[in-house]
Design an enzyme around this catalytic site. Structure first.
Site, short mmCIF file in Angstrom:
data_model
loop_
_atom_site.label_atom_id
_atom_site.label_comp_id
_atom_site.label_asym_id
_atom_site.label_seq_id
_atom_site.Cartn_x
_atom_site.Cartn_y
_atom_site.Cartn_z
N ASP A 33 0.85 -1.18 0.00
CA ASP A 33 0.00 0.00 0.00
C ASP A 33 0.89 1.24 0.00
O ASP A 33 2.00 1.21 0.55
CB ASP A 33 -0.92 0.01 1.22
CG ASP A 33 -2.14 0.89 1.02
OD1 ASP A 33 -3.24 0.35 0.77
OD2 ASP A 33 -2.00 2.13 1.10
N LYS A 38 -0.70 3.44 7.25
CA LYS A 38 -1.58 2.28 7.23
C LYS A 38 -0.78 0.99 7.26
O LYS A 38 -1.13 0.03 7.96
CB LYS A 38 -2.46 2.32 5.97
CG LYS A 38 -3.56 1.28 5.92
CD LYS A 38 -4.41 1.48 4.68
CE LYS A 38 -5.60 0.54 4.67
NZ LYS A 38 -6.40 0.67 3.42
N THR A 89 -11.60 1.33 -7.71
CA THR A 89 -12.01 1.78 -9.04
C THR A 89 -13.32 2.56 -8.89
O THR A 89 -14.38 2.09 -9.30
CB THR A 89 -12.21 0.58 -10.00
OG1 THR A 89 -13.13 -0.35 -9.40
CG2 THR A 89 -10.90 -0.12 -10.27
N CYS A 284 -20.81 -1.44 -3.82
CA CYS A 284 -20.79 -2.35 -4.98
C CYS A 284 -21.96 -2.14 -5.93
O CYS A 284 -21.76 -1.87 -7.12
CB CYS A 284 -20.76 -3.80 -4.49
SG CYS A 284 -19.22 -4.24 -3.69
N ARG A 351 -20.24 4.17 2.50
CA ARG A 351 -20.26 4.53 1.08
C ARG A 351 -21.65 4.27 0.48
O ARG A 351 -22.16 3.17 0.55
CB ARG A 351 -19.19 3.74 0.31
CG ARG A 351 -17.77 4.18 0.61
CD ARG A 351 -16.75 3.30 -0.09
NE ARG A 351 -16.73 1.95 0.44
CZ ARG A 351 -15.95 0.98 -0.03
NH1 ARG A 351 -15.14 1.22 -1.05
NH2 ARG A 351 -15.98 -0.21 0.52
#
Length: 455
Positions: A33, A38, A89, A284, A351
């Protein structure tokens, strides 16, 4: 089984779960990452997301020295047999998936491949949800990064089908494993990687074991990429369909919960994803349905069903406000409690959570909004600063004229109707956005119940 060296680029939801579970199976995993803080916290076993069982799996893999975390992608490319790309993405303004993170990683992989020397070809796996054709796109970018040097690799599509809240379980006991590649060598490498899952040969505390074996499907790149989008789009369609039926149930006096049970017993339909209510959200379904519609537009194809799926889902959120207005008449100055703020239970993911749109709409109409969630207090407060967020559901309900069940946490399902009625102000309206409460039990305590499609 042979212990493979595995790299995971991206320690977000998919990357971290995938890496931890592969380490749990016995492989040697290094997670990459760009966020150094993190990486350092993960190296200490501090998991940044709420996901049941994940902290224990990461901790166990760390103790057995099967997983490590780094910011060094070139060194990882040099070392591993299989490298997963699991970066975000996000959707762009037109709904298409933004592949800039994938592109950046692919170019760096290409630039680093020459360091492998005589090692076998690197298997590069697209784990991120990417549009059809992205496998060829990643190959092109790897070649760009290699700058004319002779490099050896395969690009494979391996879409994820994880449900937030049960991601560890879904990884170890999946319905299927899908591999997209034209290379026999690459497919065999992936079969070897997943052999403990395919054969269900790893130790488990489940008795009986949930799966006897897991189907391993090998197809071409484009089909594997489409399988992911088609699966999520179909599930979103199923939810929007039952919500359409619920609206008609309200008109004719039928109960959609009975209807859903009746049709769900048909083996051709199945009972899952037939819960009427507020509709779908999360990271999603909105993103993948949007991306599939965007792909259709590229080819000048009108995706009529998918367009309707989105329209029905948008309408469900408006129905929440309409039900409140119908009973409260005006929302100005009224206190409204939102019970559950994450997009689904057992996650802290905000989200595309329906609660955010509802809270903003209610605030714009003059309501005083207070929200409750057992795990997402901080993220919810940041997302909607004008909403007061509390850690006790009864505190949220105190003095509220109305409450909306947004997320079906057990803490919400198990609220005491008598205590709720004693705390709320008239008309003591409960809008059950998930149809999880018993209307009779709620109303006998003096609460005014309104569900979705319940007659």
């Amino acid at each position: 089984m042979r212990r493979l060296e595995v790299g995971i680029v991206g320690t977000g939801y998919v990357g971290l779960v995938t890496g931890a579970c592969l380490a749990h199976l016995g492989h040697s995993v290094v997670c990459v990452d760009i966020d150094r803080e993190k990486v350092e916290s993960l190296s200490r076993g501090e998991v940044p997301i709420y996901e049941p069982g994940l902290e224990e799996v990461v901790g166990g893999a760390l103790r057995q020295e099967r997983i490590s975390f780094t910011t060094d992608l070139p060194a990882t490319v040099e070392r591993v047999d299989v490298l997963f790309i699991a970066v975000s993405t996000p959707p762009g303004e037109d709904g298409a998936a933004d592949l800039s993170n994938v592109a950046s990683v692919a170019r760096e992989i290409g630039a680093s491949l020459a360091r492998r020397g005589e090692k076998s070809p690197l298997v590069v796996v697209n784990k991120s949800t990417v549009p059809v054709g992205s496998g060829d796109y990643v190959s092109m970018l790897i070649e760009e990064g290699a700058e004319g040097r002779d490099v050896s690799y395969y690009v494979v599509s391996n879409p994820e089908f994880l449900r937030e809240g049960s991601a560890v379980y879904d990884t170890l006991f999946p319905d299927r494993i899908v591999i997209g590649t034209d290379s026999r060598e690459a497919s065999e490498a992936m079969r070897e990687l997943y052999a403990p899952i395919i054969e269900q040969s790893f130790p488990t505390s489940y008795d009986p074991r949930p799966k006897a074996a897991v189907p391993f499907i090998v197809t071409d790149l484009a089909s594997a990429e489409m399988i992911k989008y088609a699966a999520n789009a179909f599930l979103a369609t199923k939810i929007s369909f039952i919500n359409e039926v619920a609206a008609i149930c309200d008109l004719v006096g039928a109960d959609v919960t009975n209807v859903a049970h009746g049709i769900g017993l048909d083996s051709r339909i199945g009972s899952r994803f037939l819960s009427a209510g507020i509709g779908w959200g999360g990271s999603c379904f909105p993103k993948d349905v949007s991306a599939l519609r965007s792909i259709a537009r590229e080819y000048d194809y009108e995706s009529t069903i998918l367009d309707a799926v989105v329209a029905v889902n948008d309408r469900q959120l408006k129905q929440v406000v309409s039900k409140l207005q119908r009973e409260l008449h005006t929302l100005k100055g009224k206190r409204v409690a939102l019970l559950g703020l994450t997009f689904k239970p057992n996650t802290d993911d905000m989200r595309e959570a329906p609660s955010l749109k509802i809270a903003r709409t209610l605030d714009s109409l003059g309501a005083r909004v207070v929200g409750y969630d057992p795990v997402a207090t901080g993220p919810a407060s940041e997302a909607v600063p004008q909403m007061k967020v509390v850690t006790d559901p009864y505190a949220a309900l105190s003095g509220a004229h109305a409450a909306v069940v947004v997320t079906e946490w057990d803490e919400v399902r198990n609220l005491d109707p008598k205590q709720v009625a004693g705390l709320m102000a008239a008309p003591k309206l409960v809008v059950d956005g998930r149809n999880v409460l018993d209307p009779a039990s709620v109303e006998e305590r003096g609460l005014l119940y309104r569900g979705f499609g319940r007659g």
